[in-house]
Design a protein around this motif. Structure first.
Motif, PDB file in Angstrom:
ATOM      1  N   SER A  90       0.815  -1.224   0.000  1.00 59.27           N
ATOM      2  CA  SER A  90       0.000   0.000   0.000  1.00 59.27           C
ATOM      3  C   SER A  90       0.846   1.270   0.000  1.00 59.27           C
ATOM      4  O   SER A  90       0.312   2.371  -0.171  1.00 59.27           O
ATOM      5  CB  SER A  90      -0.925   0.009   1.227  1.00 59.27           C
ATOM      6  N   SER A  91       2.136   1.099   0.196  1.00 61.74           N
ATOM      7  CA  SER A  91       3.012   2.265   0.314  1.00 61.74           C
ATOM      8  C   SER A  91       3.093   3.060  -0.989  1.00 61.74           C
ATOM      9  O   SER A  91       3.116   2.485  -2.084  1.00 61.74           O
ATOM     10  CB  SER A  91       4.418   1.809   0.725  1.00 61.74           C
ATOM     11  N   ASP A  92       3.156   4.346  -0.855  1.00 65.90           N
ATOM     12  CA  ASP A  92       3.316   5.211  -2.032  1.00 65.90           C
ATOM     13  C   ASP A  92       4.699   5.066  -2.656  1.00 65.90           C
ATOM     14  O   ASP A  92       4.908   5.466  -3.809  1.00 65.90           O
ATOM     15  CB  ASP A  92       3.083   6.678  -1.639  1.00 65.90           C
ATOM     16  N   LYS A  93       5.630   4.498  -1.898  1.00 66.79           N
ATOM     17  CA  LYS A  93       6.993   4.327  -2.393  1.00 66.79           C
ATOM     18  C   LYS A  93       7.218   2.950  -3.012  1.00 66.79           C
ATOM     19  O   LYS A  93       8.354   2.583  -3.326  1.00 66.79           O
ATOM     20  CB  LYS A  93       7.992   4.536  -1.259  1.00 66.79           C
ATOM     21  N   ASP A  95       7.747  -0.014  -5.468  1.00 65.39           N
ATOM     22  CA  ASP A  95       8.263  -0.115  -6.833  1.00 65.39           C
ATOM     23  C   ASP A  95       8.093  -1.549  -7.327  1.00 65.39           C
ATOM     24  O   ASP A  95       7.775  -2.463  -6.563  1.00 65.39           O
ATOM     25  CB  ASP A  95       9.729   0.311  -6.904  1.00 65.39           C
ATOM     26  N   ARG A 124      -6.352   0.456  -5.451  1.00 66.55           N
ATOM     27  CA  ARG A 124      -5.035   1.100  -5.618  1.00 66.55           C
ATOM     28  C   ARG A 124      -4.347   0.634  -6.888  1.00 66.55           C
ATOM     29  O   ARG A 124      -3.137   0.550  -6.954  1.00 66.55           O
ATOM     30  CB  ARG A 124      -4.147   0.780  -4.401  1.00 66.55           C
ATOM     31  N   ASP A 126      -2.476   0.302 -10.210  1.00 67.25           N
ATOM     32  CA  ASP A 126      -1.567   1.078 -11.063  1.00 67.25           C
ATOM     33  C   ASP A 126      -0.654   0.093 -11.779  1.00 67.25           C
ATOM     34  O   ASP A 126      -0.831  -1.126 -11.655  1.00 67.25           O
ATOM     35  CB  ASP A 126      -0.775   2.129 -10.262  1.00 67.25           C
ATOM     36  N   ARG A 129       1.137  -2.151  -8.775  1.00 64.18           N
ATOM     37  CA  ARG A 129       0.302  -3.020  -7.940  1.00 64.18           C
ATOM     38  C   ARG A 129      -0.552  -3.972  -8.774  1.00 64.18           C
ATOM     39  O   ARG A 129      -0.802  -5.112  -8.368  1.00 64.18           O
ATOM     40  CB  ARG A 129      -0.603  -2.186  -7.044  1.00 64.18           C
TER      41      ARG A 129
END
Length: 235
Positions: A90-93, A95, A124, A126, A129
């Motif tokens: 869930s982290s925005d960072k 990769d 979420r 993208d 993910r």
């Protein structure tokens, strides 16, 4: 005969008979029957059996309590590990390098990992993910088809305008990979709608972002075609 003499002789006779009776050997003791022996032994056996039973019950209870504690400890450790993996995904960072290993590790927990993976994919989604969640759901479905197919069939039928069209394409591919046969009718209905409805009407079926266009229609129909082919009965 004077009365005193008669009384004296009677007393002497009584004494003589008592002495004779006292000199007789005692009668042998009657032998105890099986019932008498059982009556004596059963309380001892019952006490022994009760003690063994209590010991067995105590052993069983102790073993089950220890097993329950170990199971609870293991479950708690698993929940904490799952929470850490979900936080990573869930982290925005996040990769691509770390997303797939985290998702596949989460998939190792089986059915309990399906809801968080679906949430990550639908809420979420993208380019990082999405593929990771797809691979993880595929891995779970190959081991436990029902755990994945049930929610996937529901998502194929979704028309609420909440799902982005790439999410729908991902769902369609997973359905084919896991072989969710119950989705066949819904896939055919979706393909028919995509082929016949105009673009503005179709846009209402999907989330505003990313934009739904003719290229999206082609990609969805290609995904449906491939999945329906994989769901055909083997010759």
């Amino acid at each position: 005969m004077p009365l005193d003499v008669w009384k004296m002789r009677a007393l002497e006779g009584r004494v003589a008979s008592l002495e004779a009776a006292s000199k007789k050997p005692p009668a042998p003791a009657a032998k105890k029957g099986a019932w008498d022996v059982a009556t004596l032994v059963m309380p001892l056996v019952s006490s022994l059996v009760s003690g063994i039973a209590l010991a067995l019950v105590a052993y069983w209870l102790t073993g089950n309590i220890e097993l329950a504690l170990k199971r609870d400890t293991l479950q708690l450790a698993q929940v904490k590990e799952m929470q850490a993996l979900i936080a990573t995904l869930s982290s925005d960072k996040l990769d691509a390098e770390s997303a797939l290993p985290a998702a596949l590790t989460l998939a190792a927990f089986g059915k309990p990992a399906v809801p968080p993976l679906l949430a990550l994919m639908t809420e979420r989604f993208d380019e990082v993910r999405g593929p990771a969640a797809e691979s993880a759901l595929r891995a779970i479905g190959l081991a436990n088809r029902d755990a994945v197919c049930e929610p996937m069939v529901t998502l194929v039928r979704a028309r609420a305008g909440r799902l982005a069209w790439p999410v729908q394409a991902t769902v369609i591919r997973v359905v084919g990979d896991v072989r969710c046969d119950k989705a066949t009718a819904s896939l055919k209905a979706l393909d028919q709608r995509l082929a016949s409805a105009d673009l503005p009407a179709l846009k209402a079926d999907f989330a505003p972002e990313p934009v739904f266009d003719k290229a999206s229609v082609r990609e969805l129909r290609n995904a449906i075609e491939g999945t329906l082919r994989s769901l055909e009965p083997s010759p």
